[in-house]
Design a protein around this motif. Structure first.
Motif: not given
Length: 268
Positions: A187, A191-192, A251
């Motif tokens: 996660g 997210r990054t 992702q």
């Protein structure tokens, strides 16, 4: 012939008896005076000693409390250091740790009157200085753009092919990303990276099996995109299939031709 006055004789006898019964004042000897002085000095000394002891105990309690507060502050900061949003840049995190170290050193220096506390002081300061050097080194090399757990990450701003990305990370004193498989780290990574594809340290180029750059196998199928890896060969980039892994804009994980140009993630 002599005559005695009866009244005069009686008065003389009574006076003699009263003189005999009346207590005579006695002067104090030297021992009595010194005993009184010593008792007075002892009482005063006891009061002063109790006052000094109270002040010393109160001061020691305050110093110990100050040390405990410094240690608690440092532990709290280090436990939160994995959050790049709340901790900011590497320079700011290093500055914050330096302040906490100085506070702890100042607190401990007030307790170095005892040998065991002095050793504790030296041990803690030595360990904290090592931490400072480690963080400073990573900051100067461009690492620790973001942190998770005890690891530091560098997300490149340039695009490279997979081999170039691997070498780029080595020059930073790091490795092309190998993640631990936990949902928490995954996660954090997605997210990054956002919607920008990034190379990671996965390849099946040498053995035909997906392995990390340290040659340990990757067996988690849950991170791959639907239908991946498929070793697609219709890419027009050569005879080789897709032998290198990256995080996609969706992702998820995907295999791609190793000559493709993506950003990359390095990890210490």
């Amino acid at each position: 012939m002599m005559h005695f006055n009866k009244n005069e004789g009686s008065e003389e006898i009574l006076k003699t008896e009263m003189d005999y019964e009346r207590p005579r004042p006695q002067k104090d000897g030297p021992c009595g005076r010194w005993m009184g002085i010593l008792m007075l000095l002892g009482t005063v000394g006891m009061v002063i000693s109790m006052a000094i002891l109270f002040v010393m105990c109160d001061d020691l309690v305050k110093k110990v409390t100050k040390v405990e507060n410094s240690v608690s502050s440092l532990n709290l900061y280090l436990n939160k250091s994995s959050d790049p949003v709340t901790n900011g840049s590497p320079e700011k995190r290093l500055s914050d740790i330096e302040k906490l170290m100085n506070n702890l050193g100042s607190s401990l220096s007030s307790l170095t009157s005892k040998q065991d506390l002095r050793r504790l002081d030296e041990k803690l300061i030595s360990r904290l200085n090592e931490l400072k050097v480690q963080i400073n080194t990573k900051s100067s090399s461009g690492m620790c753009q973001a942190g998770y757990g005890s690891s530091c990450y560098l997300f490149s701003s340039i695009t490279l092919n997979w081999m170039e990305a691997r070498d780029y990370c080595k020059k930073q004193g790091a490795s092309l990303l190998k993640f631990d498989g936990s949902d928490e780290e995954w996660g954090f990574l997605t997210r990054t990276t956002g919607t920008v594809p990034h190379w990671i340290g996965l390849t099946d180029q040498t053995t035909g099996q997906w392995r990390w750059t340290d040659d340990t196998p990757y067996t988690d199928k849950n991170r791959w995109d639907v239908g991946q890896p498929d070793d697609w060969k219709e890419h027009g980039l050569g005879e080789e299939g897709e032998d290198c892994g990256h995080i996609t804009l969706r992702q998820t994980l995907n295999d791609a031709h190793c000559s493709s140009k993506y950003n990359c993630i390095c990890k210490v």
